[in-house]
Design a protein around this motif. Sequence first.
Motif, PDB file in Angstrom:
ATOM      1  N   ALA A   1       0.862  -1.120   0.070  1.00 27.15           N
ATOM      2  CA  ALA A   1       0.102   0.069  -0.087  1.00 27.15           C
ATOM      3  C   ALA A   1       1.005   1.334   0.143  1.00 27.15           C
ATOM      4  CB  ALA A   1      -1.026  -0.004   1.267  1.00 27.15           C
ATOM      5  N   GLN A   2       1.668   1.225  -0.923  1.00 24.36           N
ATOM      6  CA  GLN A   2       2.683   2.332  -1.006  1.00 24.36           C
ATOM      7  C   GLN A   2       3.333   2.961   0.433  1.00 24.36           C
ATOM      8  OE1 GLN A   2      -0.523   2.890  -2.459  1.00 24.36           O
ATOM      9  NE2 GLN A   2       0.479   1.804  -4.582  1.00 24.36           N
ATOM     10  N   GLY A   3       3.766   2.028   1.090  1.00 23.96           N
ATOM     11  CA  GLY A   3       4.302   2.229   2.324  1.00 23.96           C
ATOM     12  C   GLY A   3       3.309   2.351   3.442  1.00 23.96           C
ATOM     13  N   GLY A   4       2.135   2.172   3.300  1.00 23.93           N
ATOM     14  CA  GLY A   4       0.980   2.339   4.227  1.00 23.93           C
ATOM     15  C   GLY A   4       0.839   1.029   5.178  1.00 23.93           C
ATOM     16  N   ALA A   5       1.351   0.147   4.820  1.00 23.46           N
ATOM     17  CA  ALA A   5       1.166  -1.053   5.598  1.00 23.46           C
ATOM     18  C   ALA A   5       2.378  -2.026   5.250  1.00 23.46           C
ATOM     19  CB  ALA A   5       0.033  -1.946   5.365  1.00 23.46           C
ATOM     20  N   LEU A   6       2.926  -3.019   6.471  1.00 20.93           N
ATOM     21  CA  LEU A   6       4.045  -4.134   5.841  1.00 20.93           C
ATOM     22  C   LEU A   6       3.437  -5.292   6.491  1.00 20.93           C
ATOM     23  CD1 LEU A   6       6.195  -4.375   8.292  1.00 20.93           C
ATOM     24  CD2 LEU A   6       6.521  -1.861   7.758  1.00 20.93           C
ATOM     25  N   SER A   7       4.240  -6.501   6.007  1.00 20.54           N
ATOM     26  CA  SER A   7       3.712  -7.656   6.723  1.00 20.54           C
ATOM     27  C   SER A   7       5.201  -8.258   7.048  1.00 20.54           C
ATOM     28  CB  SER A   7       3.197  -8.681   5.727  1.00 20.54           C
ATOM     29  OG  SER A   7       3.868  -8.920   4.731  1.00 20.54           O
ATOM     30  N   LEU A   8       5.101  -8.886   8.178  1.00 16.06           N
ATOM     31  CA  LEU A   8       6.391  -9.744   8.826  1.00 16.06           C
ATOM     32  C   LEU A   8       6.043 -11.079   8.831  1.00 16.06           C
ATOM     33  CD1 LEU A   8       7.371  -7.316  11.541  1.00 16.06           C
ATOM     34  CD2 LEU A   8       8.332  -7.616   9.305  1.00 16.06           C
ATOM     35  N   ASP A   9       6.945 -11.836   8.036  1.00 15.22           N
ATOM     36  CA  ASP A   9       6.503 -13.377   8.120  1.00 15.22           C
ATOM     37  C   ASP A   9       7.804 -13.920   8.876  1.00 15.22           C
ATOM     38  OD1 ASP A   9       3.932 -13.703   7.150  1.00 15.22           O
ATOM     39  OD2 ASP A   9       5.190 -12.900   5.029  1.00 15.22           O
ATOM     40  N   ILE A  10       7.490 -14.684   9.912  1.00 16.86           N
ATOM     41  CA  ILE A  10       8.788 -14.920  10.962  1.00 16.86           C
ATOM     42  C   ILE A  10       8.958 -16.354  11.040  1.00 16.86           C
ATOM     43  CG2 ILE A  10       9.819 -14.729  13.072  1.00 16.86           C
ATOM     44  CD1 ILE A  10       8.223 -11.872  13.272  1.00 16.86           C
ATOM     45  N   GLU A  11      10.118 -17.066  10.910  1.00 19.83           N
ATOM     46  CA  GLU A  11      10.147 -18.608  11.347  1.00 19.83           C
ATOM     47  C   GLU A  11      11.456 -18.887  11.600  1.00 19.83           C
ATOM     48  OE1 GLU A  11      10.765 -21.130   7.601  1.00 19.83           O
ATOM     49  OE2 GLU A  11      10.619 -19.444   6.409  1.00 19.83           O
ATOM     50  N   LEU A  12      11.386 -20.110  12.614  1.00 18.26           N
ATOM     51  CA  LEU A  12      12.515 -20.590  13.258  1.00 18.26           C
ATOM     52  C   LEU A  12      12.853 -21.681  12.044  1.00 18.26           C
ATOM     53  CD1 LEU A  12      14.539 -20.664  15.486  1.00 18.26           C
ATOM     54  CD2 LEU A  12      12.921 -22.413  16.582  1.00 18.26           C
ATOM     55  N   LEU A  13      14.149 -21.393  11.635  1.00 17.36           N
ATOM     56  CA  LEU A  13      14.571 -22.296  10.301  1.00 17.36           C
ATOM     57  C   LEU A  13      14.802 -23.811  11.024  1.00 17.36           C
ATOM     58  CD1 LEU A  13      17.037 -19.876   8.548  1.00 17.36           C
ATOM     59  CD2 LEU A  13      14.681 -20.476   7.902  1.00 17.36           C
ATOM     60  N   GLY A  14      14.350 -24.557  10.367  1.00 16.68           N
ATOM     61  CA  GLY A  14      14.601 -26.187  10.646  1.00 16.68           C
ATOM     62  C   GLY A  14      13.488 -26.708  11.454  1.00 16.68           C
ATOM     63  N   THR A  15      12.636 -25.795  11.570  1.00 13.51           N
ATOM     64  CA  THR A  15      11.417 -26.153  12.615  1.00 13.51           C
ATOM     65  C   THR A  15      10.074 -25.752  11.855  1.00 13.51           C
ATOM     66  OG1 THR A  15      11.059 -24.214  13.687  1.00 13.51           O
ATOM     67  CG2 THR A  15      12.676 -25.616  14.606  1.00 13.51           C
ATOM     68  N   ALA A  16       8.938 -26.096  12.500  1.00 12.14           N
ATOM     69  CA  ALA A  16       7.766 -25.622  12.054  1.00 12.14           C
ATOM     70  C   ALA A  16       7.253 -24.556  12.632  1.00 12.14           C
ATOM     71  CB  ALA A  16       6.674 -26.959  12.280  1.00 12.14           C
ATOM     72  N   GLU A  17       7.922 -23.819  13.564  1.00  8.08           N
ATOM     73  CA  GLU A  17       7.585 -22.477  13.897  1.00  8.08           C
ATOM     74  C   GLU A  17       7.531 -21.504  13.204  1.00  8.08           C
ATOM     75  OE1 GLU A  17       8.144 -19.850  18.067  1.00  8.08           O
ATOM     76  OE2 GLU A  17       9.299 -21.260  17.846  1.00  8.08           O
ATOM     77  N   ARG A  18       6.242 -20.673  12.992  1.00  8.11           N
ATOM     78  CA  ARG A  18       6.141 -19.825  11.864  1.00  8.11           C
ATOM     79  C   ARG A  18       5.205 -18.970  12.653  1.00  8.11           C
ATOM     80  NH1 ARG A  18       7.814 -23.633   8.837  1.00  8.11           N
ATOM     81  NH2 ARG A  18       8.865 -23.213   7.018  1.00  8.11           N
ATOM     82  N   PHE A  19       5.354 -17.519  12.406  1.00 10.28           N
ATOM     83  CA  PHE A  19       4.275 -16.709  12.826  1.00 10.28           C
ATOM     84  C   PHE A  19       4.491 -15.496  12.156  1.00 10.28           C
ATOM     85  CE2 PHE A  19       7.700 -16.572  16.054  1.00 10.28           C
ATOM     86  CZ  PHE A  19       8.024 -15.174  16.060  1.00 10.28           C
ATOM     87  N   GLY A  20       3.517 -14.427  12.408  1.00 13.83           N
ATOM     88  CA  GLY A  20       3.515 -13.217  11.536  1.00 13.83           C
ATOM     89  C   GLY A  20       2.721 -11.899  12.219  1.00 13.83           C
ATOM     90  N   ALA A  21       2.938 -10.948  11.493  1.00 18.58           N
ATOM     91  CA  ALA A  21       1.895  -9.815  11.857  1.00 18.58           C
ATOM     92  C   ALA A  21       2.076  -8.791  10.630  1.00 18.58           C
ATOM     93  CB  ALA A  21       2.804  -8.915  13.217  1.00 18.58           C
ATOM     94  N   ASN A  22       1.011  -7.993  10.901  1.00 20.70           N
ATOM     95  CA  ASN A  22       0.842  -6.767   9.876  1.00 20.70           C
ATOM     96  C   ASN A  22       1.233  -5.676  10.678  1.00 20.70           C
ATOM     97  OD1 ASN A  22      -0.006  -7.861   7.380  1.00 20.70           O
ATOM     98  ND2 ASN A  22      -1.688  -8.693   8.712  1.00 20.70           N
ATOM     99  N   VAL A  23       1.629  -4.494  10.151  1.00 23.67           N
ATOM    100  CA  VAL A  23       2.011  -3.262  10.572  1.00 23.67           C
ATOM    101  C   VAL A  23       1.599  -2.085   9.761  1.00 23.67           C
ATOM    102  CG1 VAL A  23       3.740  -1.725  11.635  1.00 23.67           C
ATOM    103  CG2 VAL A  23       4.188  -4.116  11.841  1.00 23.67           C
TER     104      VAL A  23
END
Length: 91
Positions: free
Chosen positions: A38-60
């Motif tokens: 959105a032209q800098g109006g929002a961003l997403s973060l996708d986070i993962e612990l490599l080698g595991t199934a742990e994943r989570f995220g957020a929007n800002v």
Amino acid sequence: MDDALHDDLGALVDGIPEGWSRVMIDGQSWAVTRTTRAQGGALSLDIELLGTAERFGANVWITSQGPVLRPCEVPEEKILRFLRSAAAADH
């Protein structure tokens, strides 16, 4: 969210580069993908612990009142803890 947290969140998010990056936190290898929308109006973060199934995220959402954190199915504190650890880590 109070003003100090807005400032903290803004600085923490600014420390994450656009695209995919790796960060070592407490001897563990994490990946974070930052995607600006959105032209800098929002961003997403996708986070993962490599080698595991742990994943989570957020929007800002970047608002005139400051950034607003919207975690995806995890507590807000989990996202903030990751961002603070990533900021303190050696990339």
